[in-house]
Write a protein that holds these residues in place. Structure first.
Motif, PDB file in Angstrom:
ATOM      1  N   ASN A 147       0.865  -1.178   0.000  1.00 43.90           N
ATOM      2  CA  ASN A 147       0.000   0.000   0.000  1.00 43.90           C
ATOM      3  C   ASN A 147       0.903   1.228   0.000  1.00 43.90           C
ATOM      4  OD1 ASN A 147      -1.915   1.964   0.322  1.00 43.90           O
ATOM      5  ND2 ASN A 147      -2.652   1.259   2.303  1.00 43.90           N
ATOM      6  N   ASP A 148       1.199   1.741  -1.200  1.00 39.95           N
ATOM      7  CA  ASP A 148       2.178   2.815  -1.349  1.00 39.95           C
ATOM      8  C   ASP A 148       3.503   2.376  -0.728  1.00 39.95           C
ATOM      9  OD1 ASP A 148       0.631   4.460  -2.839  1.00 39.95           O
ATOM     10  OD2 ASP A 148      -0.066   5.689  -1.198  1.00 39.95           O
ATOM     11  N   GLN A 149       3.999   3.156   0.226  1.00 33.55           N
ATOM     12  CA  GLN A 149       5.279   2.827   0.851  1.00 33.55           C
ATOM     13  C   GLN A 149       5.146   1.812   1.981  1.00 33.55           C
ATOM     14  OE1 GLN A 149       8.270   3.990  -0.211  1.00 33.55           O
ATOM     15  NE2 GLN A 149       7.218   5.023  -1.872  1.00 33.55           N
ATOM     16  N   MET A 150       3.935   1.465   2.359  1.00 35.67           N
ATOM     17  CA  MET A 150       3.733   0.515   3.447  1.00 35.67           C
ATOM     18  C   MET A 150       3.705  -0.908   2.908  1.00 35.67           C
ATOM     19  SD  MET A 150       0.559   0.104   6.110  1.00 35.67           S
ATOM     20  CE  MET A 150      -0.432  -0.740   4.882  1.00 35.67           C
ATOM     21  N   VAL A 151       4.533  -1.777   3.473  1.00 33.15           N
ATOM     22  CA  VAL A 151       4.570  -3.191   3.116  1.00 33.15           C
ATOM     23  C   VAL A 151       4.443  -3.986   4.407  1.00 33.15           C
ATOM     24  CG1 VAL A 151       5.881  -5.047   2.026  1.00 33.15           C
ATOM     25  CG2 VAL A 151       6.066  -2.714   1.143  1.00 33.15           C
ATOM     26  N   ALA A 311      19.308   6.332  -3.911  1.00 33.80           N
ATOM     27  CA  ALA A 311      19.716   6.236  -2.510  1.00 33.80           C
ATOM     28  C   ALA A 311      19.472   4.830  -1.970  1.00 33.80           C
ATOM     29  CB  ALA A 311      18.963   7.265  -1.682  1.00 33.80           C
ATOM     30  N   TYR A 312      18.337   4.247  -2.345  1.00 33.11           N
ATOM     31  CA  TYR A 312      18.049   2.876  -1.915  1.00 33.11           C
ATOM     32  C   TYR A 312      19.085   1.898  -2.471  1.00 33.11           C
ATOM     33  CZ  TYR A 312      15.835  -1.713  -1.975  1.00 33.11           C
ATOM     34  OH  TYR A 312      15.592  -3.061  -1.852  1.00 33.11           O
ATOM     35  N   LEU A 313      19.424   2.060  -3.749  1.00 33.11           N
ATOM     36  CA  LEU A 313      20.378   1.140  -4.367  1.00 33.11           C
ATOM     37  C   LEU A 313      21.752   1.227  -3.708  1.00 33.11           C
ATOM     38  CD1 LEU A 313      19.463   1.444  -8.160  1.00 33.11           C
ATOM     39  CD2 LEU A 313      19.076  -0.501  -6.642  1.00 33.11           C
ATOM     40  N   ARG A 314      22.137   2.398  -3.227  1.00 32.29           N
ATOM     41  CA  ARG A 314      23.422   2.517  -2.543  1.00 32.29           C
ATOM     42  C   ARG A 314      23.429   1.673  -1.270  1.00 32.29           C
ATOM     43  NH1 ARG A 314      25.004   6.748  -5.725  1.00 32.29           N
ATOM     44  NH2 ARG A 314      23.864   8.705  -5.582  1.00 32.29           N
ATOM     45  N   LEU A 315      22.377   1.820  -0.465  1.00 25.27           N
ATOM     46  CA  LEU A 315      22.298   1.025   0.759  1.00 25.27           C
ATOM     47  C   LEU A 315      22.177  -0.467   0.451  1.00 25.27           C
ATOM     48  CD1 LEU A 315      19.968   3.181   3.036  1.00 25.27           C
ATOM     49  CD2 LEU A 315      22.412   2.788   3.306  1.00 25.27           C
ATOM     50  N   ARG A 316      21.403  -0.796  -0.564  1.00 27.17           N
ATOM     51  CA  ARG A 316      21.242  -2.201  -0.948  1.00 27.17           C
ATOM     52  C   ARG A 316      22.570  -2.790  -1.409  1.00 27.17           C
ATOM     53  NH1 ARG A 316      17.449  -5.595  -3.555  1.00 27.17           N
ATOM     54  NH2 ARG A 316      18.531  -7.590  -3.797  1.00 27.17           N
ATOM     55  N   CYS A 317      23.350  -2.029  -2.164  1.00 27.99           N
ATOM     56  CA  CYS A 317      24.652  -2.486  -2.632  1.00 27.99           C
ATOM     57  C   CYS A 317      25.577  -2.763  -1.456  1.00 27.99           C
ATOM     58  CB  CYS A 317      25.262  -1.461  -3.582  1.00 27.99           C
ATOM     59  SG  CYS A 317      26.898  -1.890  -4.207  1.00 27.99           S
ATOM     60  N   LEU A 318      25.612  -1.848  -0.491  1.00 27.42           N
ATOM     61  CA  LEU A 318      26.462  -2.045   0.683  1.00 27.42           C
ATOM     62  C   LEU A 318      26.029  -3.269   1.479  1.00 27.42           C
ATOM     63  CD1 LEU A 318      26.834   1.653   1.874  1.00 27.42           C
ATOM     64  CD2 LEU A 318      28.623   0.224   0.866  1.00 27.42           C
ATOM     65  N   ARG A 319      24.726  -3.447   1.605  1.00 27.64           N
ATOM     66  CA  ARG A 319      24.236  -4.614   2.343  1.00 27.64           C
ATOM     67  C   ARG A 319      24.608  -5.906   1.643  1.00 27.64           C
ATOM     68  NH1 ARG A 319      18.094  -6.622   2.737  1.00 27.64           N
ATOM     69  NH2 ARG A 319      18.753  -7.293   0.653  1.00 27.64           N
ATOM     70  N   ASP A 320      24.433  -5.950   0.309  1.00 29.53           N
ATOM     71  CA  ASP A 320      24.746  -7.173  -0.434  1.00 29.53           C
ATOM     72  C   ASP A 320      26.246  -7.443  -0.490  1.00 29.53           C
ATOM     73  OD1 ASP A 320      22.074  -7.382  -0.783  1.00 29.53           O
ATOM     74  OD2 ASP A 320      22.054  -6.952  -2.928  1.00 29.53           O
ATOM     75  N   LEU A 321      27.064  -6.397  -0.362  1.00 27.81           N
ATOM     76  CA  LEU A 321      28.507  -6.593  -0.295  1.00 27.81           C
ATOM     77  C   LEU A 321      28.946  -7.136   1.062  1.00 27.81           C
ATOM     78  CD1 LEU A 321      29.778  -3.396  -2.152  1.00 27.81           C
ATOM     79  CD2 LEU A 321      30.078  -5.761  -2.916  1.00 27.81           C
ATOM     80  N   GLY A 322      28.054  -7.078   2.050  1.00 29.38           N
ATOM     81  CA  GLY A 322      28.345  -7.655   3.349  1.00 29.38           C
ATOM     82  C   GLY A 322      29.067  -6.746   4.317  1.00 29.38           C
ATOM     83  N   SER A 332      15.220   0.725  12.979  1.00 35.68           N
ATOM     84  CA  SER A 332      14.035   1.474  12.566  1.00 35.68           C
ATOM     85  C   SER A 332      14.277   2.223  11.257  1.00 35.68           C
ATOM     86  CB  SER A 332      13.631   2.464  13.667  1.00 35.68           C
ATOM     87  OG  SER A 332      14.691   3.368  13.945  1.00 35.68           O
ATOM     88  N   ASP A 333      15.506   2.704  11.053  1.00 38.44           N
ATOM     89  CA  ASP A 333      15.815   3.395   9.797  1.00 38.44           C
ATOM     90  C   ASP A 333      15.680   2.453   8.610  1.00 38.44           C
ATOM     91  OD1 ASP A 333      16.309   5.623  11.279  1.00 38.44           O
ATOM     92  OD2 ASP A 333      18.496   5.526  11.115  1.00 38.44           O
ATOM     93  N   PHE A 334      16.217   1.242   8.740  1.00 33.50           N
ATOM     94  CA  PHE A 334      16.179   0.302   7.627  1.00 33.50           C
ATOM     95  C   PHE A 334      14.769  -0.223   7.371  1.00 33.50           C
ATOM     96  CE2 PHE A 334      20.935  -1.080   7.702  1.00 33.50           C
ATOM     97  CZ  PHE A 334      21.265   0.162   7.228  1.00 33.50           C
ATOM     98  N   GLN A 335      13.895  -0.180   8.367  1.00 34.63           N
ATOM     99  CA  GLN A 335      12.514  -0.602   8.123  1.00 34.63           C
ATOM    100  C   GLN A 335      11.825   0.315   7.130  1.00 34.63           C
ATOM    101  OE1 GLN A 335      10.503  -0.874  11.885  1.00 34.63           O
ATOM    102  NE2 GLN A 335      11.522  -2.777  12.472  1.00 34.63           N
ATOM    103  N   VAL A 336      12.218   1.592   7.130  1.00 34.50           N
ATOM    104  CA  VAL A 336      11.651   2.512   6.154  1.00 34.50           C
ATOM    105  C   VAL A 336      12.015   2.093   4.734  1.00 34.50           C
ATOM    106  CG1 VAL A 336      11.595   4.936   5.391  1.00 34.50           C
ATOM    107  CG2 VAL A 336      11.695   4.387   7.827  1.00 34.50           C
ATOM    108  N   PHE A 337      13.209   1.508   4.579  1.00 33.50           N
ATOM    109  CA  PHE A 337      13.654   1.024   3.267  1.00 33.50           C
ATOM    110  C   PHE A 337      13.227  -0.418   3.007  1.00 33.50           C
ATOM    111  CE2 PHE A 337      16.601   4.432   4.351  1.00 33.50           C
ATOM    112  CZ  PHE A 337      16.672   5.137   3.170  1.00 33.50           C
ATOM    113  N   ASN A 338      12.445  -0.992   3.931  1.00 34.36           N
ATOM    114  CA  ASN A 338      11.998  -2.387   3.826  1.00 34.36           C
ATOM    115  C   ASN A 338      13.173  -3.355   3.783  1.00 34.36           C
ATOM    116  OD1 ASN A 338       9.176  -1.851   3.779  1.00 34.36           O
ATOM    117  ND2 ASN A 338       9.358  -1.217   1.650  1.00 34.36           N
ATOM    118  N   PHE A 339      14.233  -3.030   4.536  1.00 24.73           N
ATOM    119  CA  PHE A 339      15.342  -3.948   4.694  1.00 24.73           C
ATOM    120  C   PHE A 339      15.047  -4.867   5.873  1.00 24.73           C
ATOM    121  CE2 PHE A 339      19.029  -1.308   2.694  1.00 24.73           C
ATOM    122  CZ  PHE A 339      18.451  -1.504   1.468  1.00 24.73           C
ATOM    123  N   GLN A 340      15.411  -6.132   5.720  1.00 26.88           N
ATOM    124  CA  GLN A 340      15.281  -7.055   6.832  1.00 26.88           C
ATOM    125  C   GLN A 340      16.418  -6.871   7.817  1.00 26.88           C
ATOM    126  OE1 GLN A 340      12.703  -9.022   7.371  1.00 26.88           O
ATOM    127  NE2 GLN A 340      11.670  -8.444   5.463  1.00 26.88           N
TER     128      GLN A 340
END
Length: 340
Positions: A147-151, A311-322, A332-340
């Motif tokens: 629902n928009d930004q809410m998942v 901006a999302y892709l930057r954080l996602r790239c860093l996360r996937d790089l480990g 709480s910050d990462f929940q806004v980006f729907n990161f686990q």
């Protein structure tokens, strides 16, 4: 799927227009079926009528949209569609000459009436038909509401329940053996070029001197790399109605700063993104965050702006790089980006 149409076409032999009939014949069954359910107001009234009939029965919780269907395509091109209750995609004995495919419901896009806005769309998705484990160690197929930004998670009954104010626009069925036919594994995003700045300021507006130093070619990011992350948010103006639809209340990231935690440039930021906002803000949530009115507007800002997706892709790239993240309130910050 096998529609017969009547059209007027020119006949070269008669030298005049004649009525022609055209019939569509299915040659093969698709891997994914997207069925349109709401083309005009008559379709909307149809779904309302079906729901009223169900509500008047002894089992008001019953739903007539099937979770699984079976389609049989004969060699002559005839189709038979029936409800399927089996859990496998095996072909019944005695029908091996026919093409038989079992489909499972994996997505429903619904139109929701909202008094304050001109309607609203939400989606219920079953990701890949995968099994998810909940806190009770129960393995189930978990549906998700977008629902928009809410998942968030939702129950299967909610997906199949329609009402006077909610009706399906599209329903999506996929082959039960789809994951055996394709590689649907999620690919990690590890391209370090995504970490380089690409400002989106309006032409003619020059960003001020950078407050960061981009990653150099000799800087490698590994699972031993430590970075500090700071995320600041703005609150967006809301038009939420009593059904919780429309422009729901949410936070939007306004600035993301990522600082090196080791190496010769320890303590120097390599990402300092001001994130452009398309919606009107309610307020800036921190008095000393460094983000001021106008800083997030592409037409007037002199800050190095970037898009929310970048901006999302930057954080996602860093996360996937480990890399190892350090910061205050990152969960709480990462929940806004729907990161686990």
């Amino acid at each position: 799927m096998q529609k017969e149409q009547t059209t007027q076409a020119w006949c070269d032999q008669c030298s005049k227009y004649k009525t022609h009939s055209q019939t569509r014949q299915v040659r093969r069954l698709p891997d994914v079926m997207l069925i349109s359910c709401l083309d005009d107001i008559r379709d909307y009234e149809f779904w309302r009528a079906q729901q009223k009939l169900l509500d008047g029965t002894d089992t008001p919780s019953a739903r007539w949209l099937p979770l699984s269907i079976r389609i049989i395509l004969t060699s002559s091109g005839e189709l038979t569609i029936e409800k399927d209750t089996a859990s496998t995609a095996e072909v019944p004995s005695g029908q091996s000459d026919n093409v038989i495919v079992c489909y499972d419901l994996m997505g429903v896009v619904s139109y929701v009436e909202a008094p304050t806005v001109a309607g609203h769309l939400v989606a219920h998705i079953l990701p890949g038909g995968s099994d998810y484990t909940r806190r009770k160690a129960e393995v189930i197929k978990q549906w998700w509401l977008f629902n928009d930004q809410m998942v968030c998670e939702c129950e299967q009954e909610e997906v199949l329940q329609f009402s006077d104010w909610r009706a399906p626009c599209h329903v999506c069925y996929t082959r039960r053996d789809l994951k055996d036919r394709y590689n649907n594994a999620i690919r990690p995003i590890t391209d370090a070029r995504l970490l380089q700045p690409v400002p989106i300021n309006k032409v003619g507006v020059q960003p001020t001197s950078a407050t960061f130093k981009p990653l150099q070619s000799d800087e490698d990011l590994t699972d031993e790399t430590v970075v500090a992350v700071g995320v600041e948010f703005v609150a967006l103006r809301l038009d939420q109605n009593e059904r919780g639809v429309g422009k729901a209340g949410r936070l939007s990231p306004s600035r993301i700063t990522i600082i090196r935690g080791d190496g010769s440039l320890e303590g120097v930021a390599f990402v300092d993104d001001y994130i452009a906002q398309a919606e009107q803000k309610v307020e800036f949530l921190a008095q000393y965050c460094g983000v001021k009115p106008g800083d997030l507007e592409p037409t007037i800002s002199n800050k190095p702006l970037t898009s929310p997706k970048a901006a999302y892709l930057r954080l996602r790239c860093l996360r996937d790089l480990g890399v190892k993240f350090v910061g205050y309130g990152l969960n709480s910050d990462f929940q806004v980006f729907n990161f686990q």
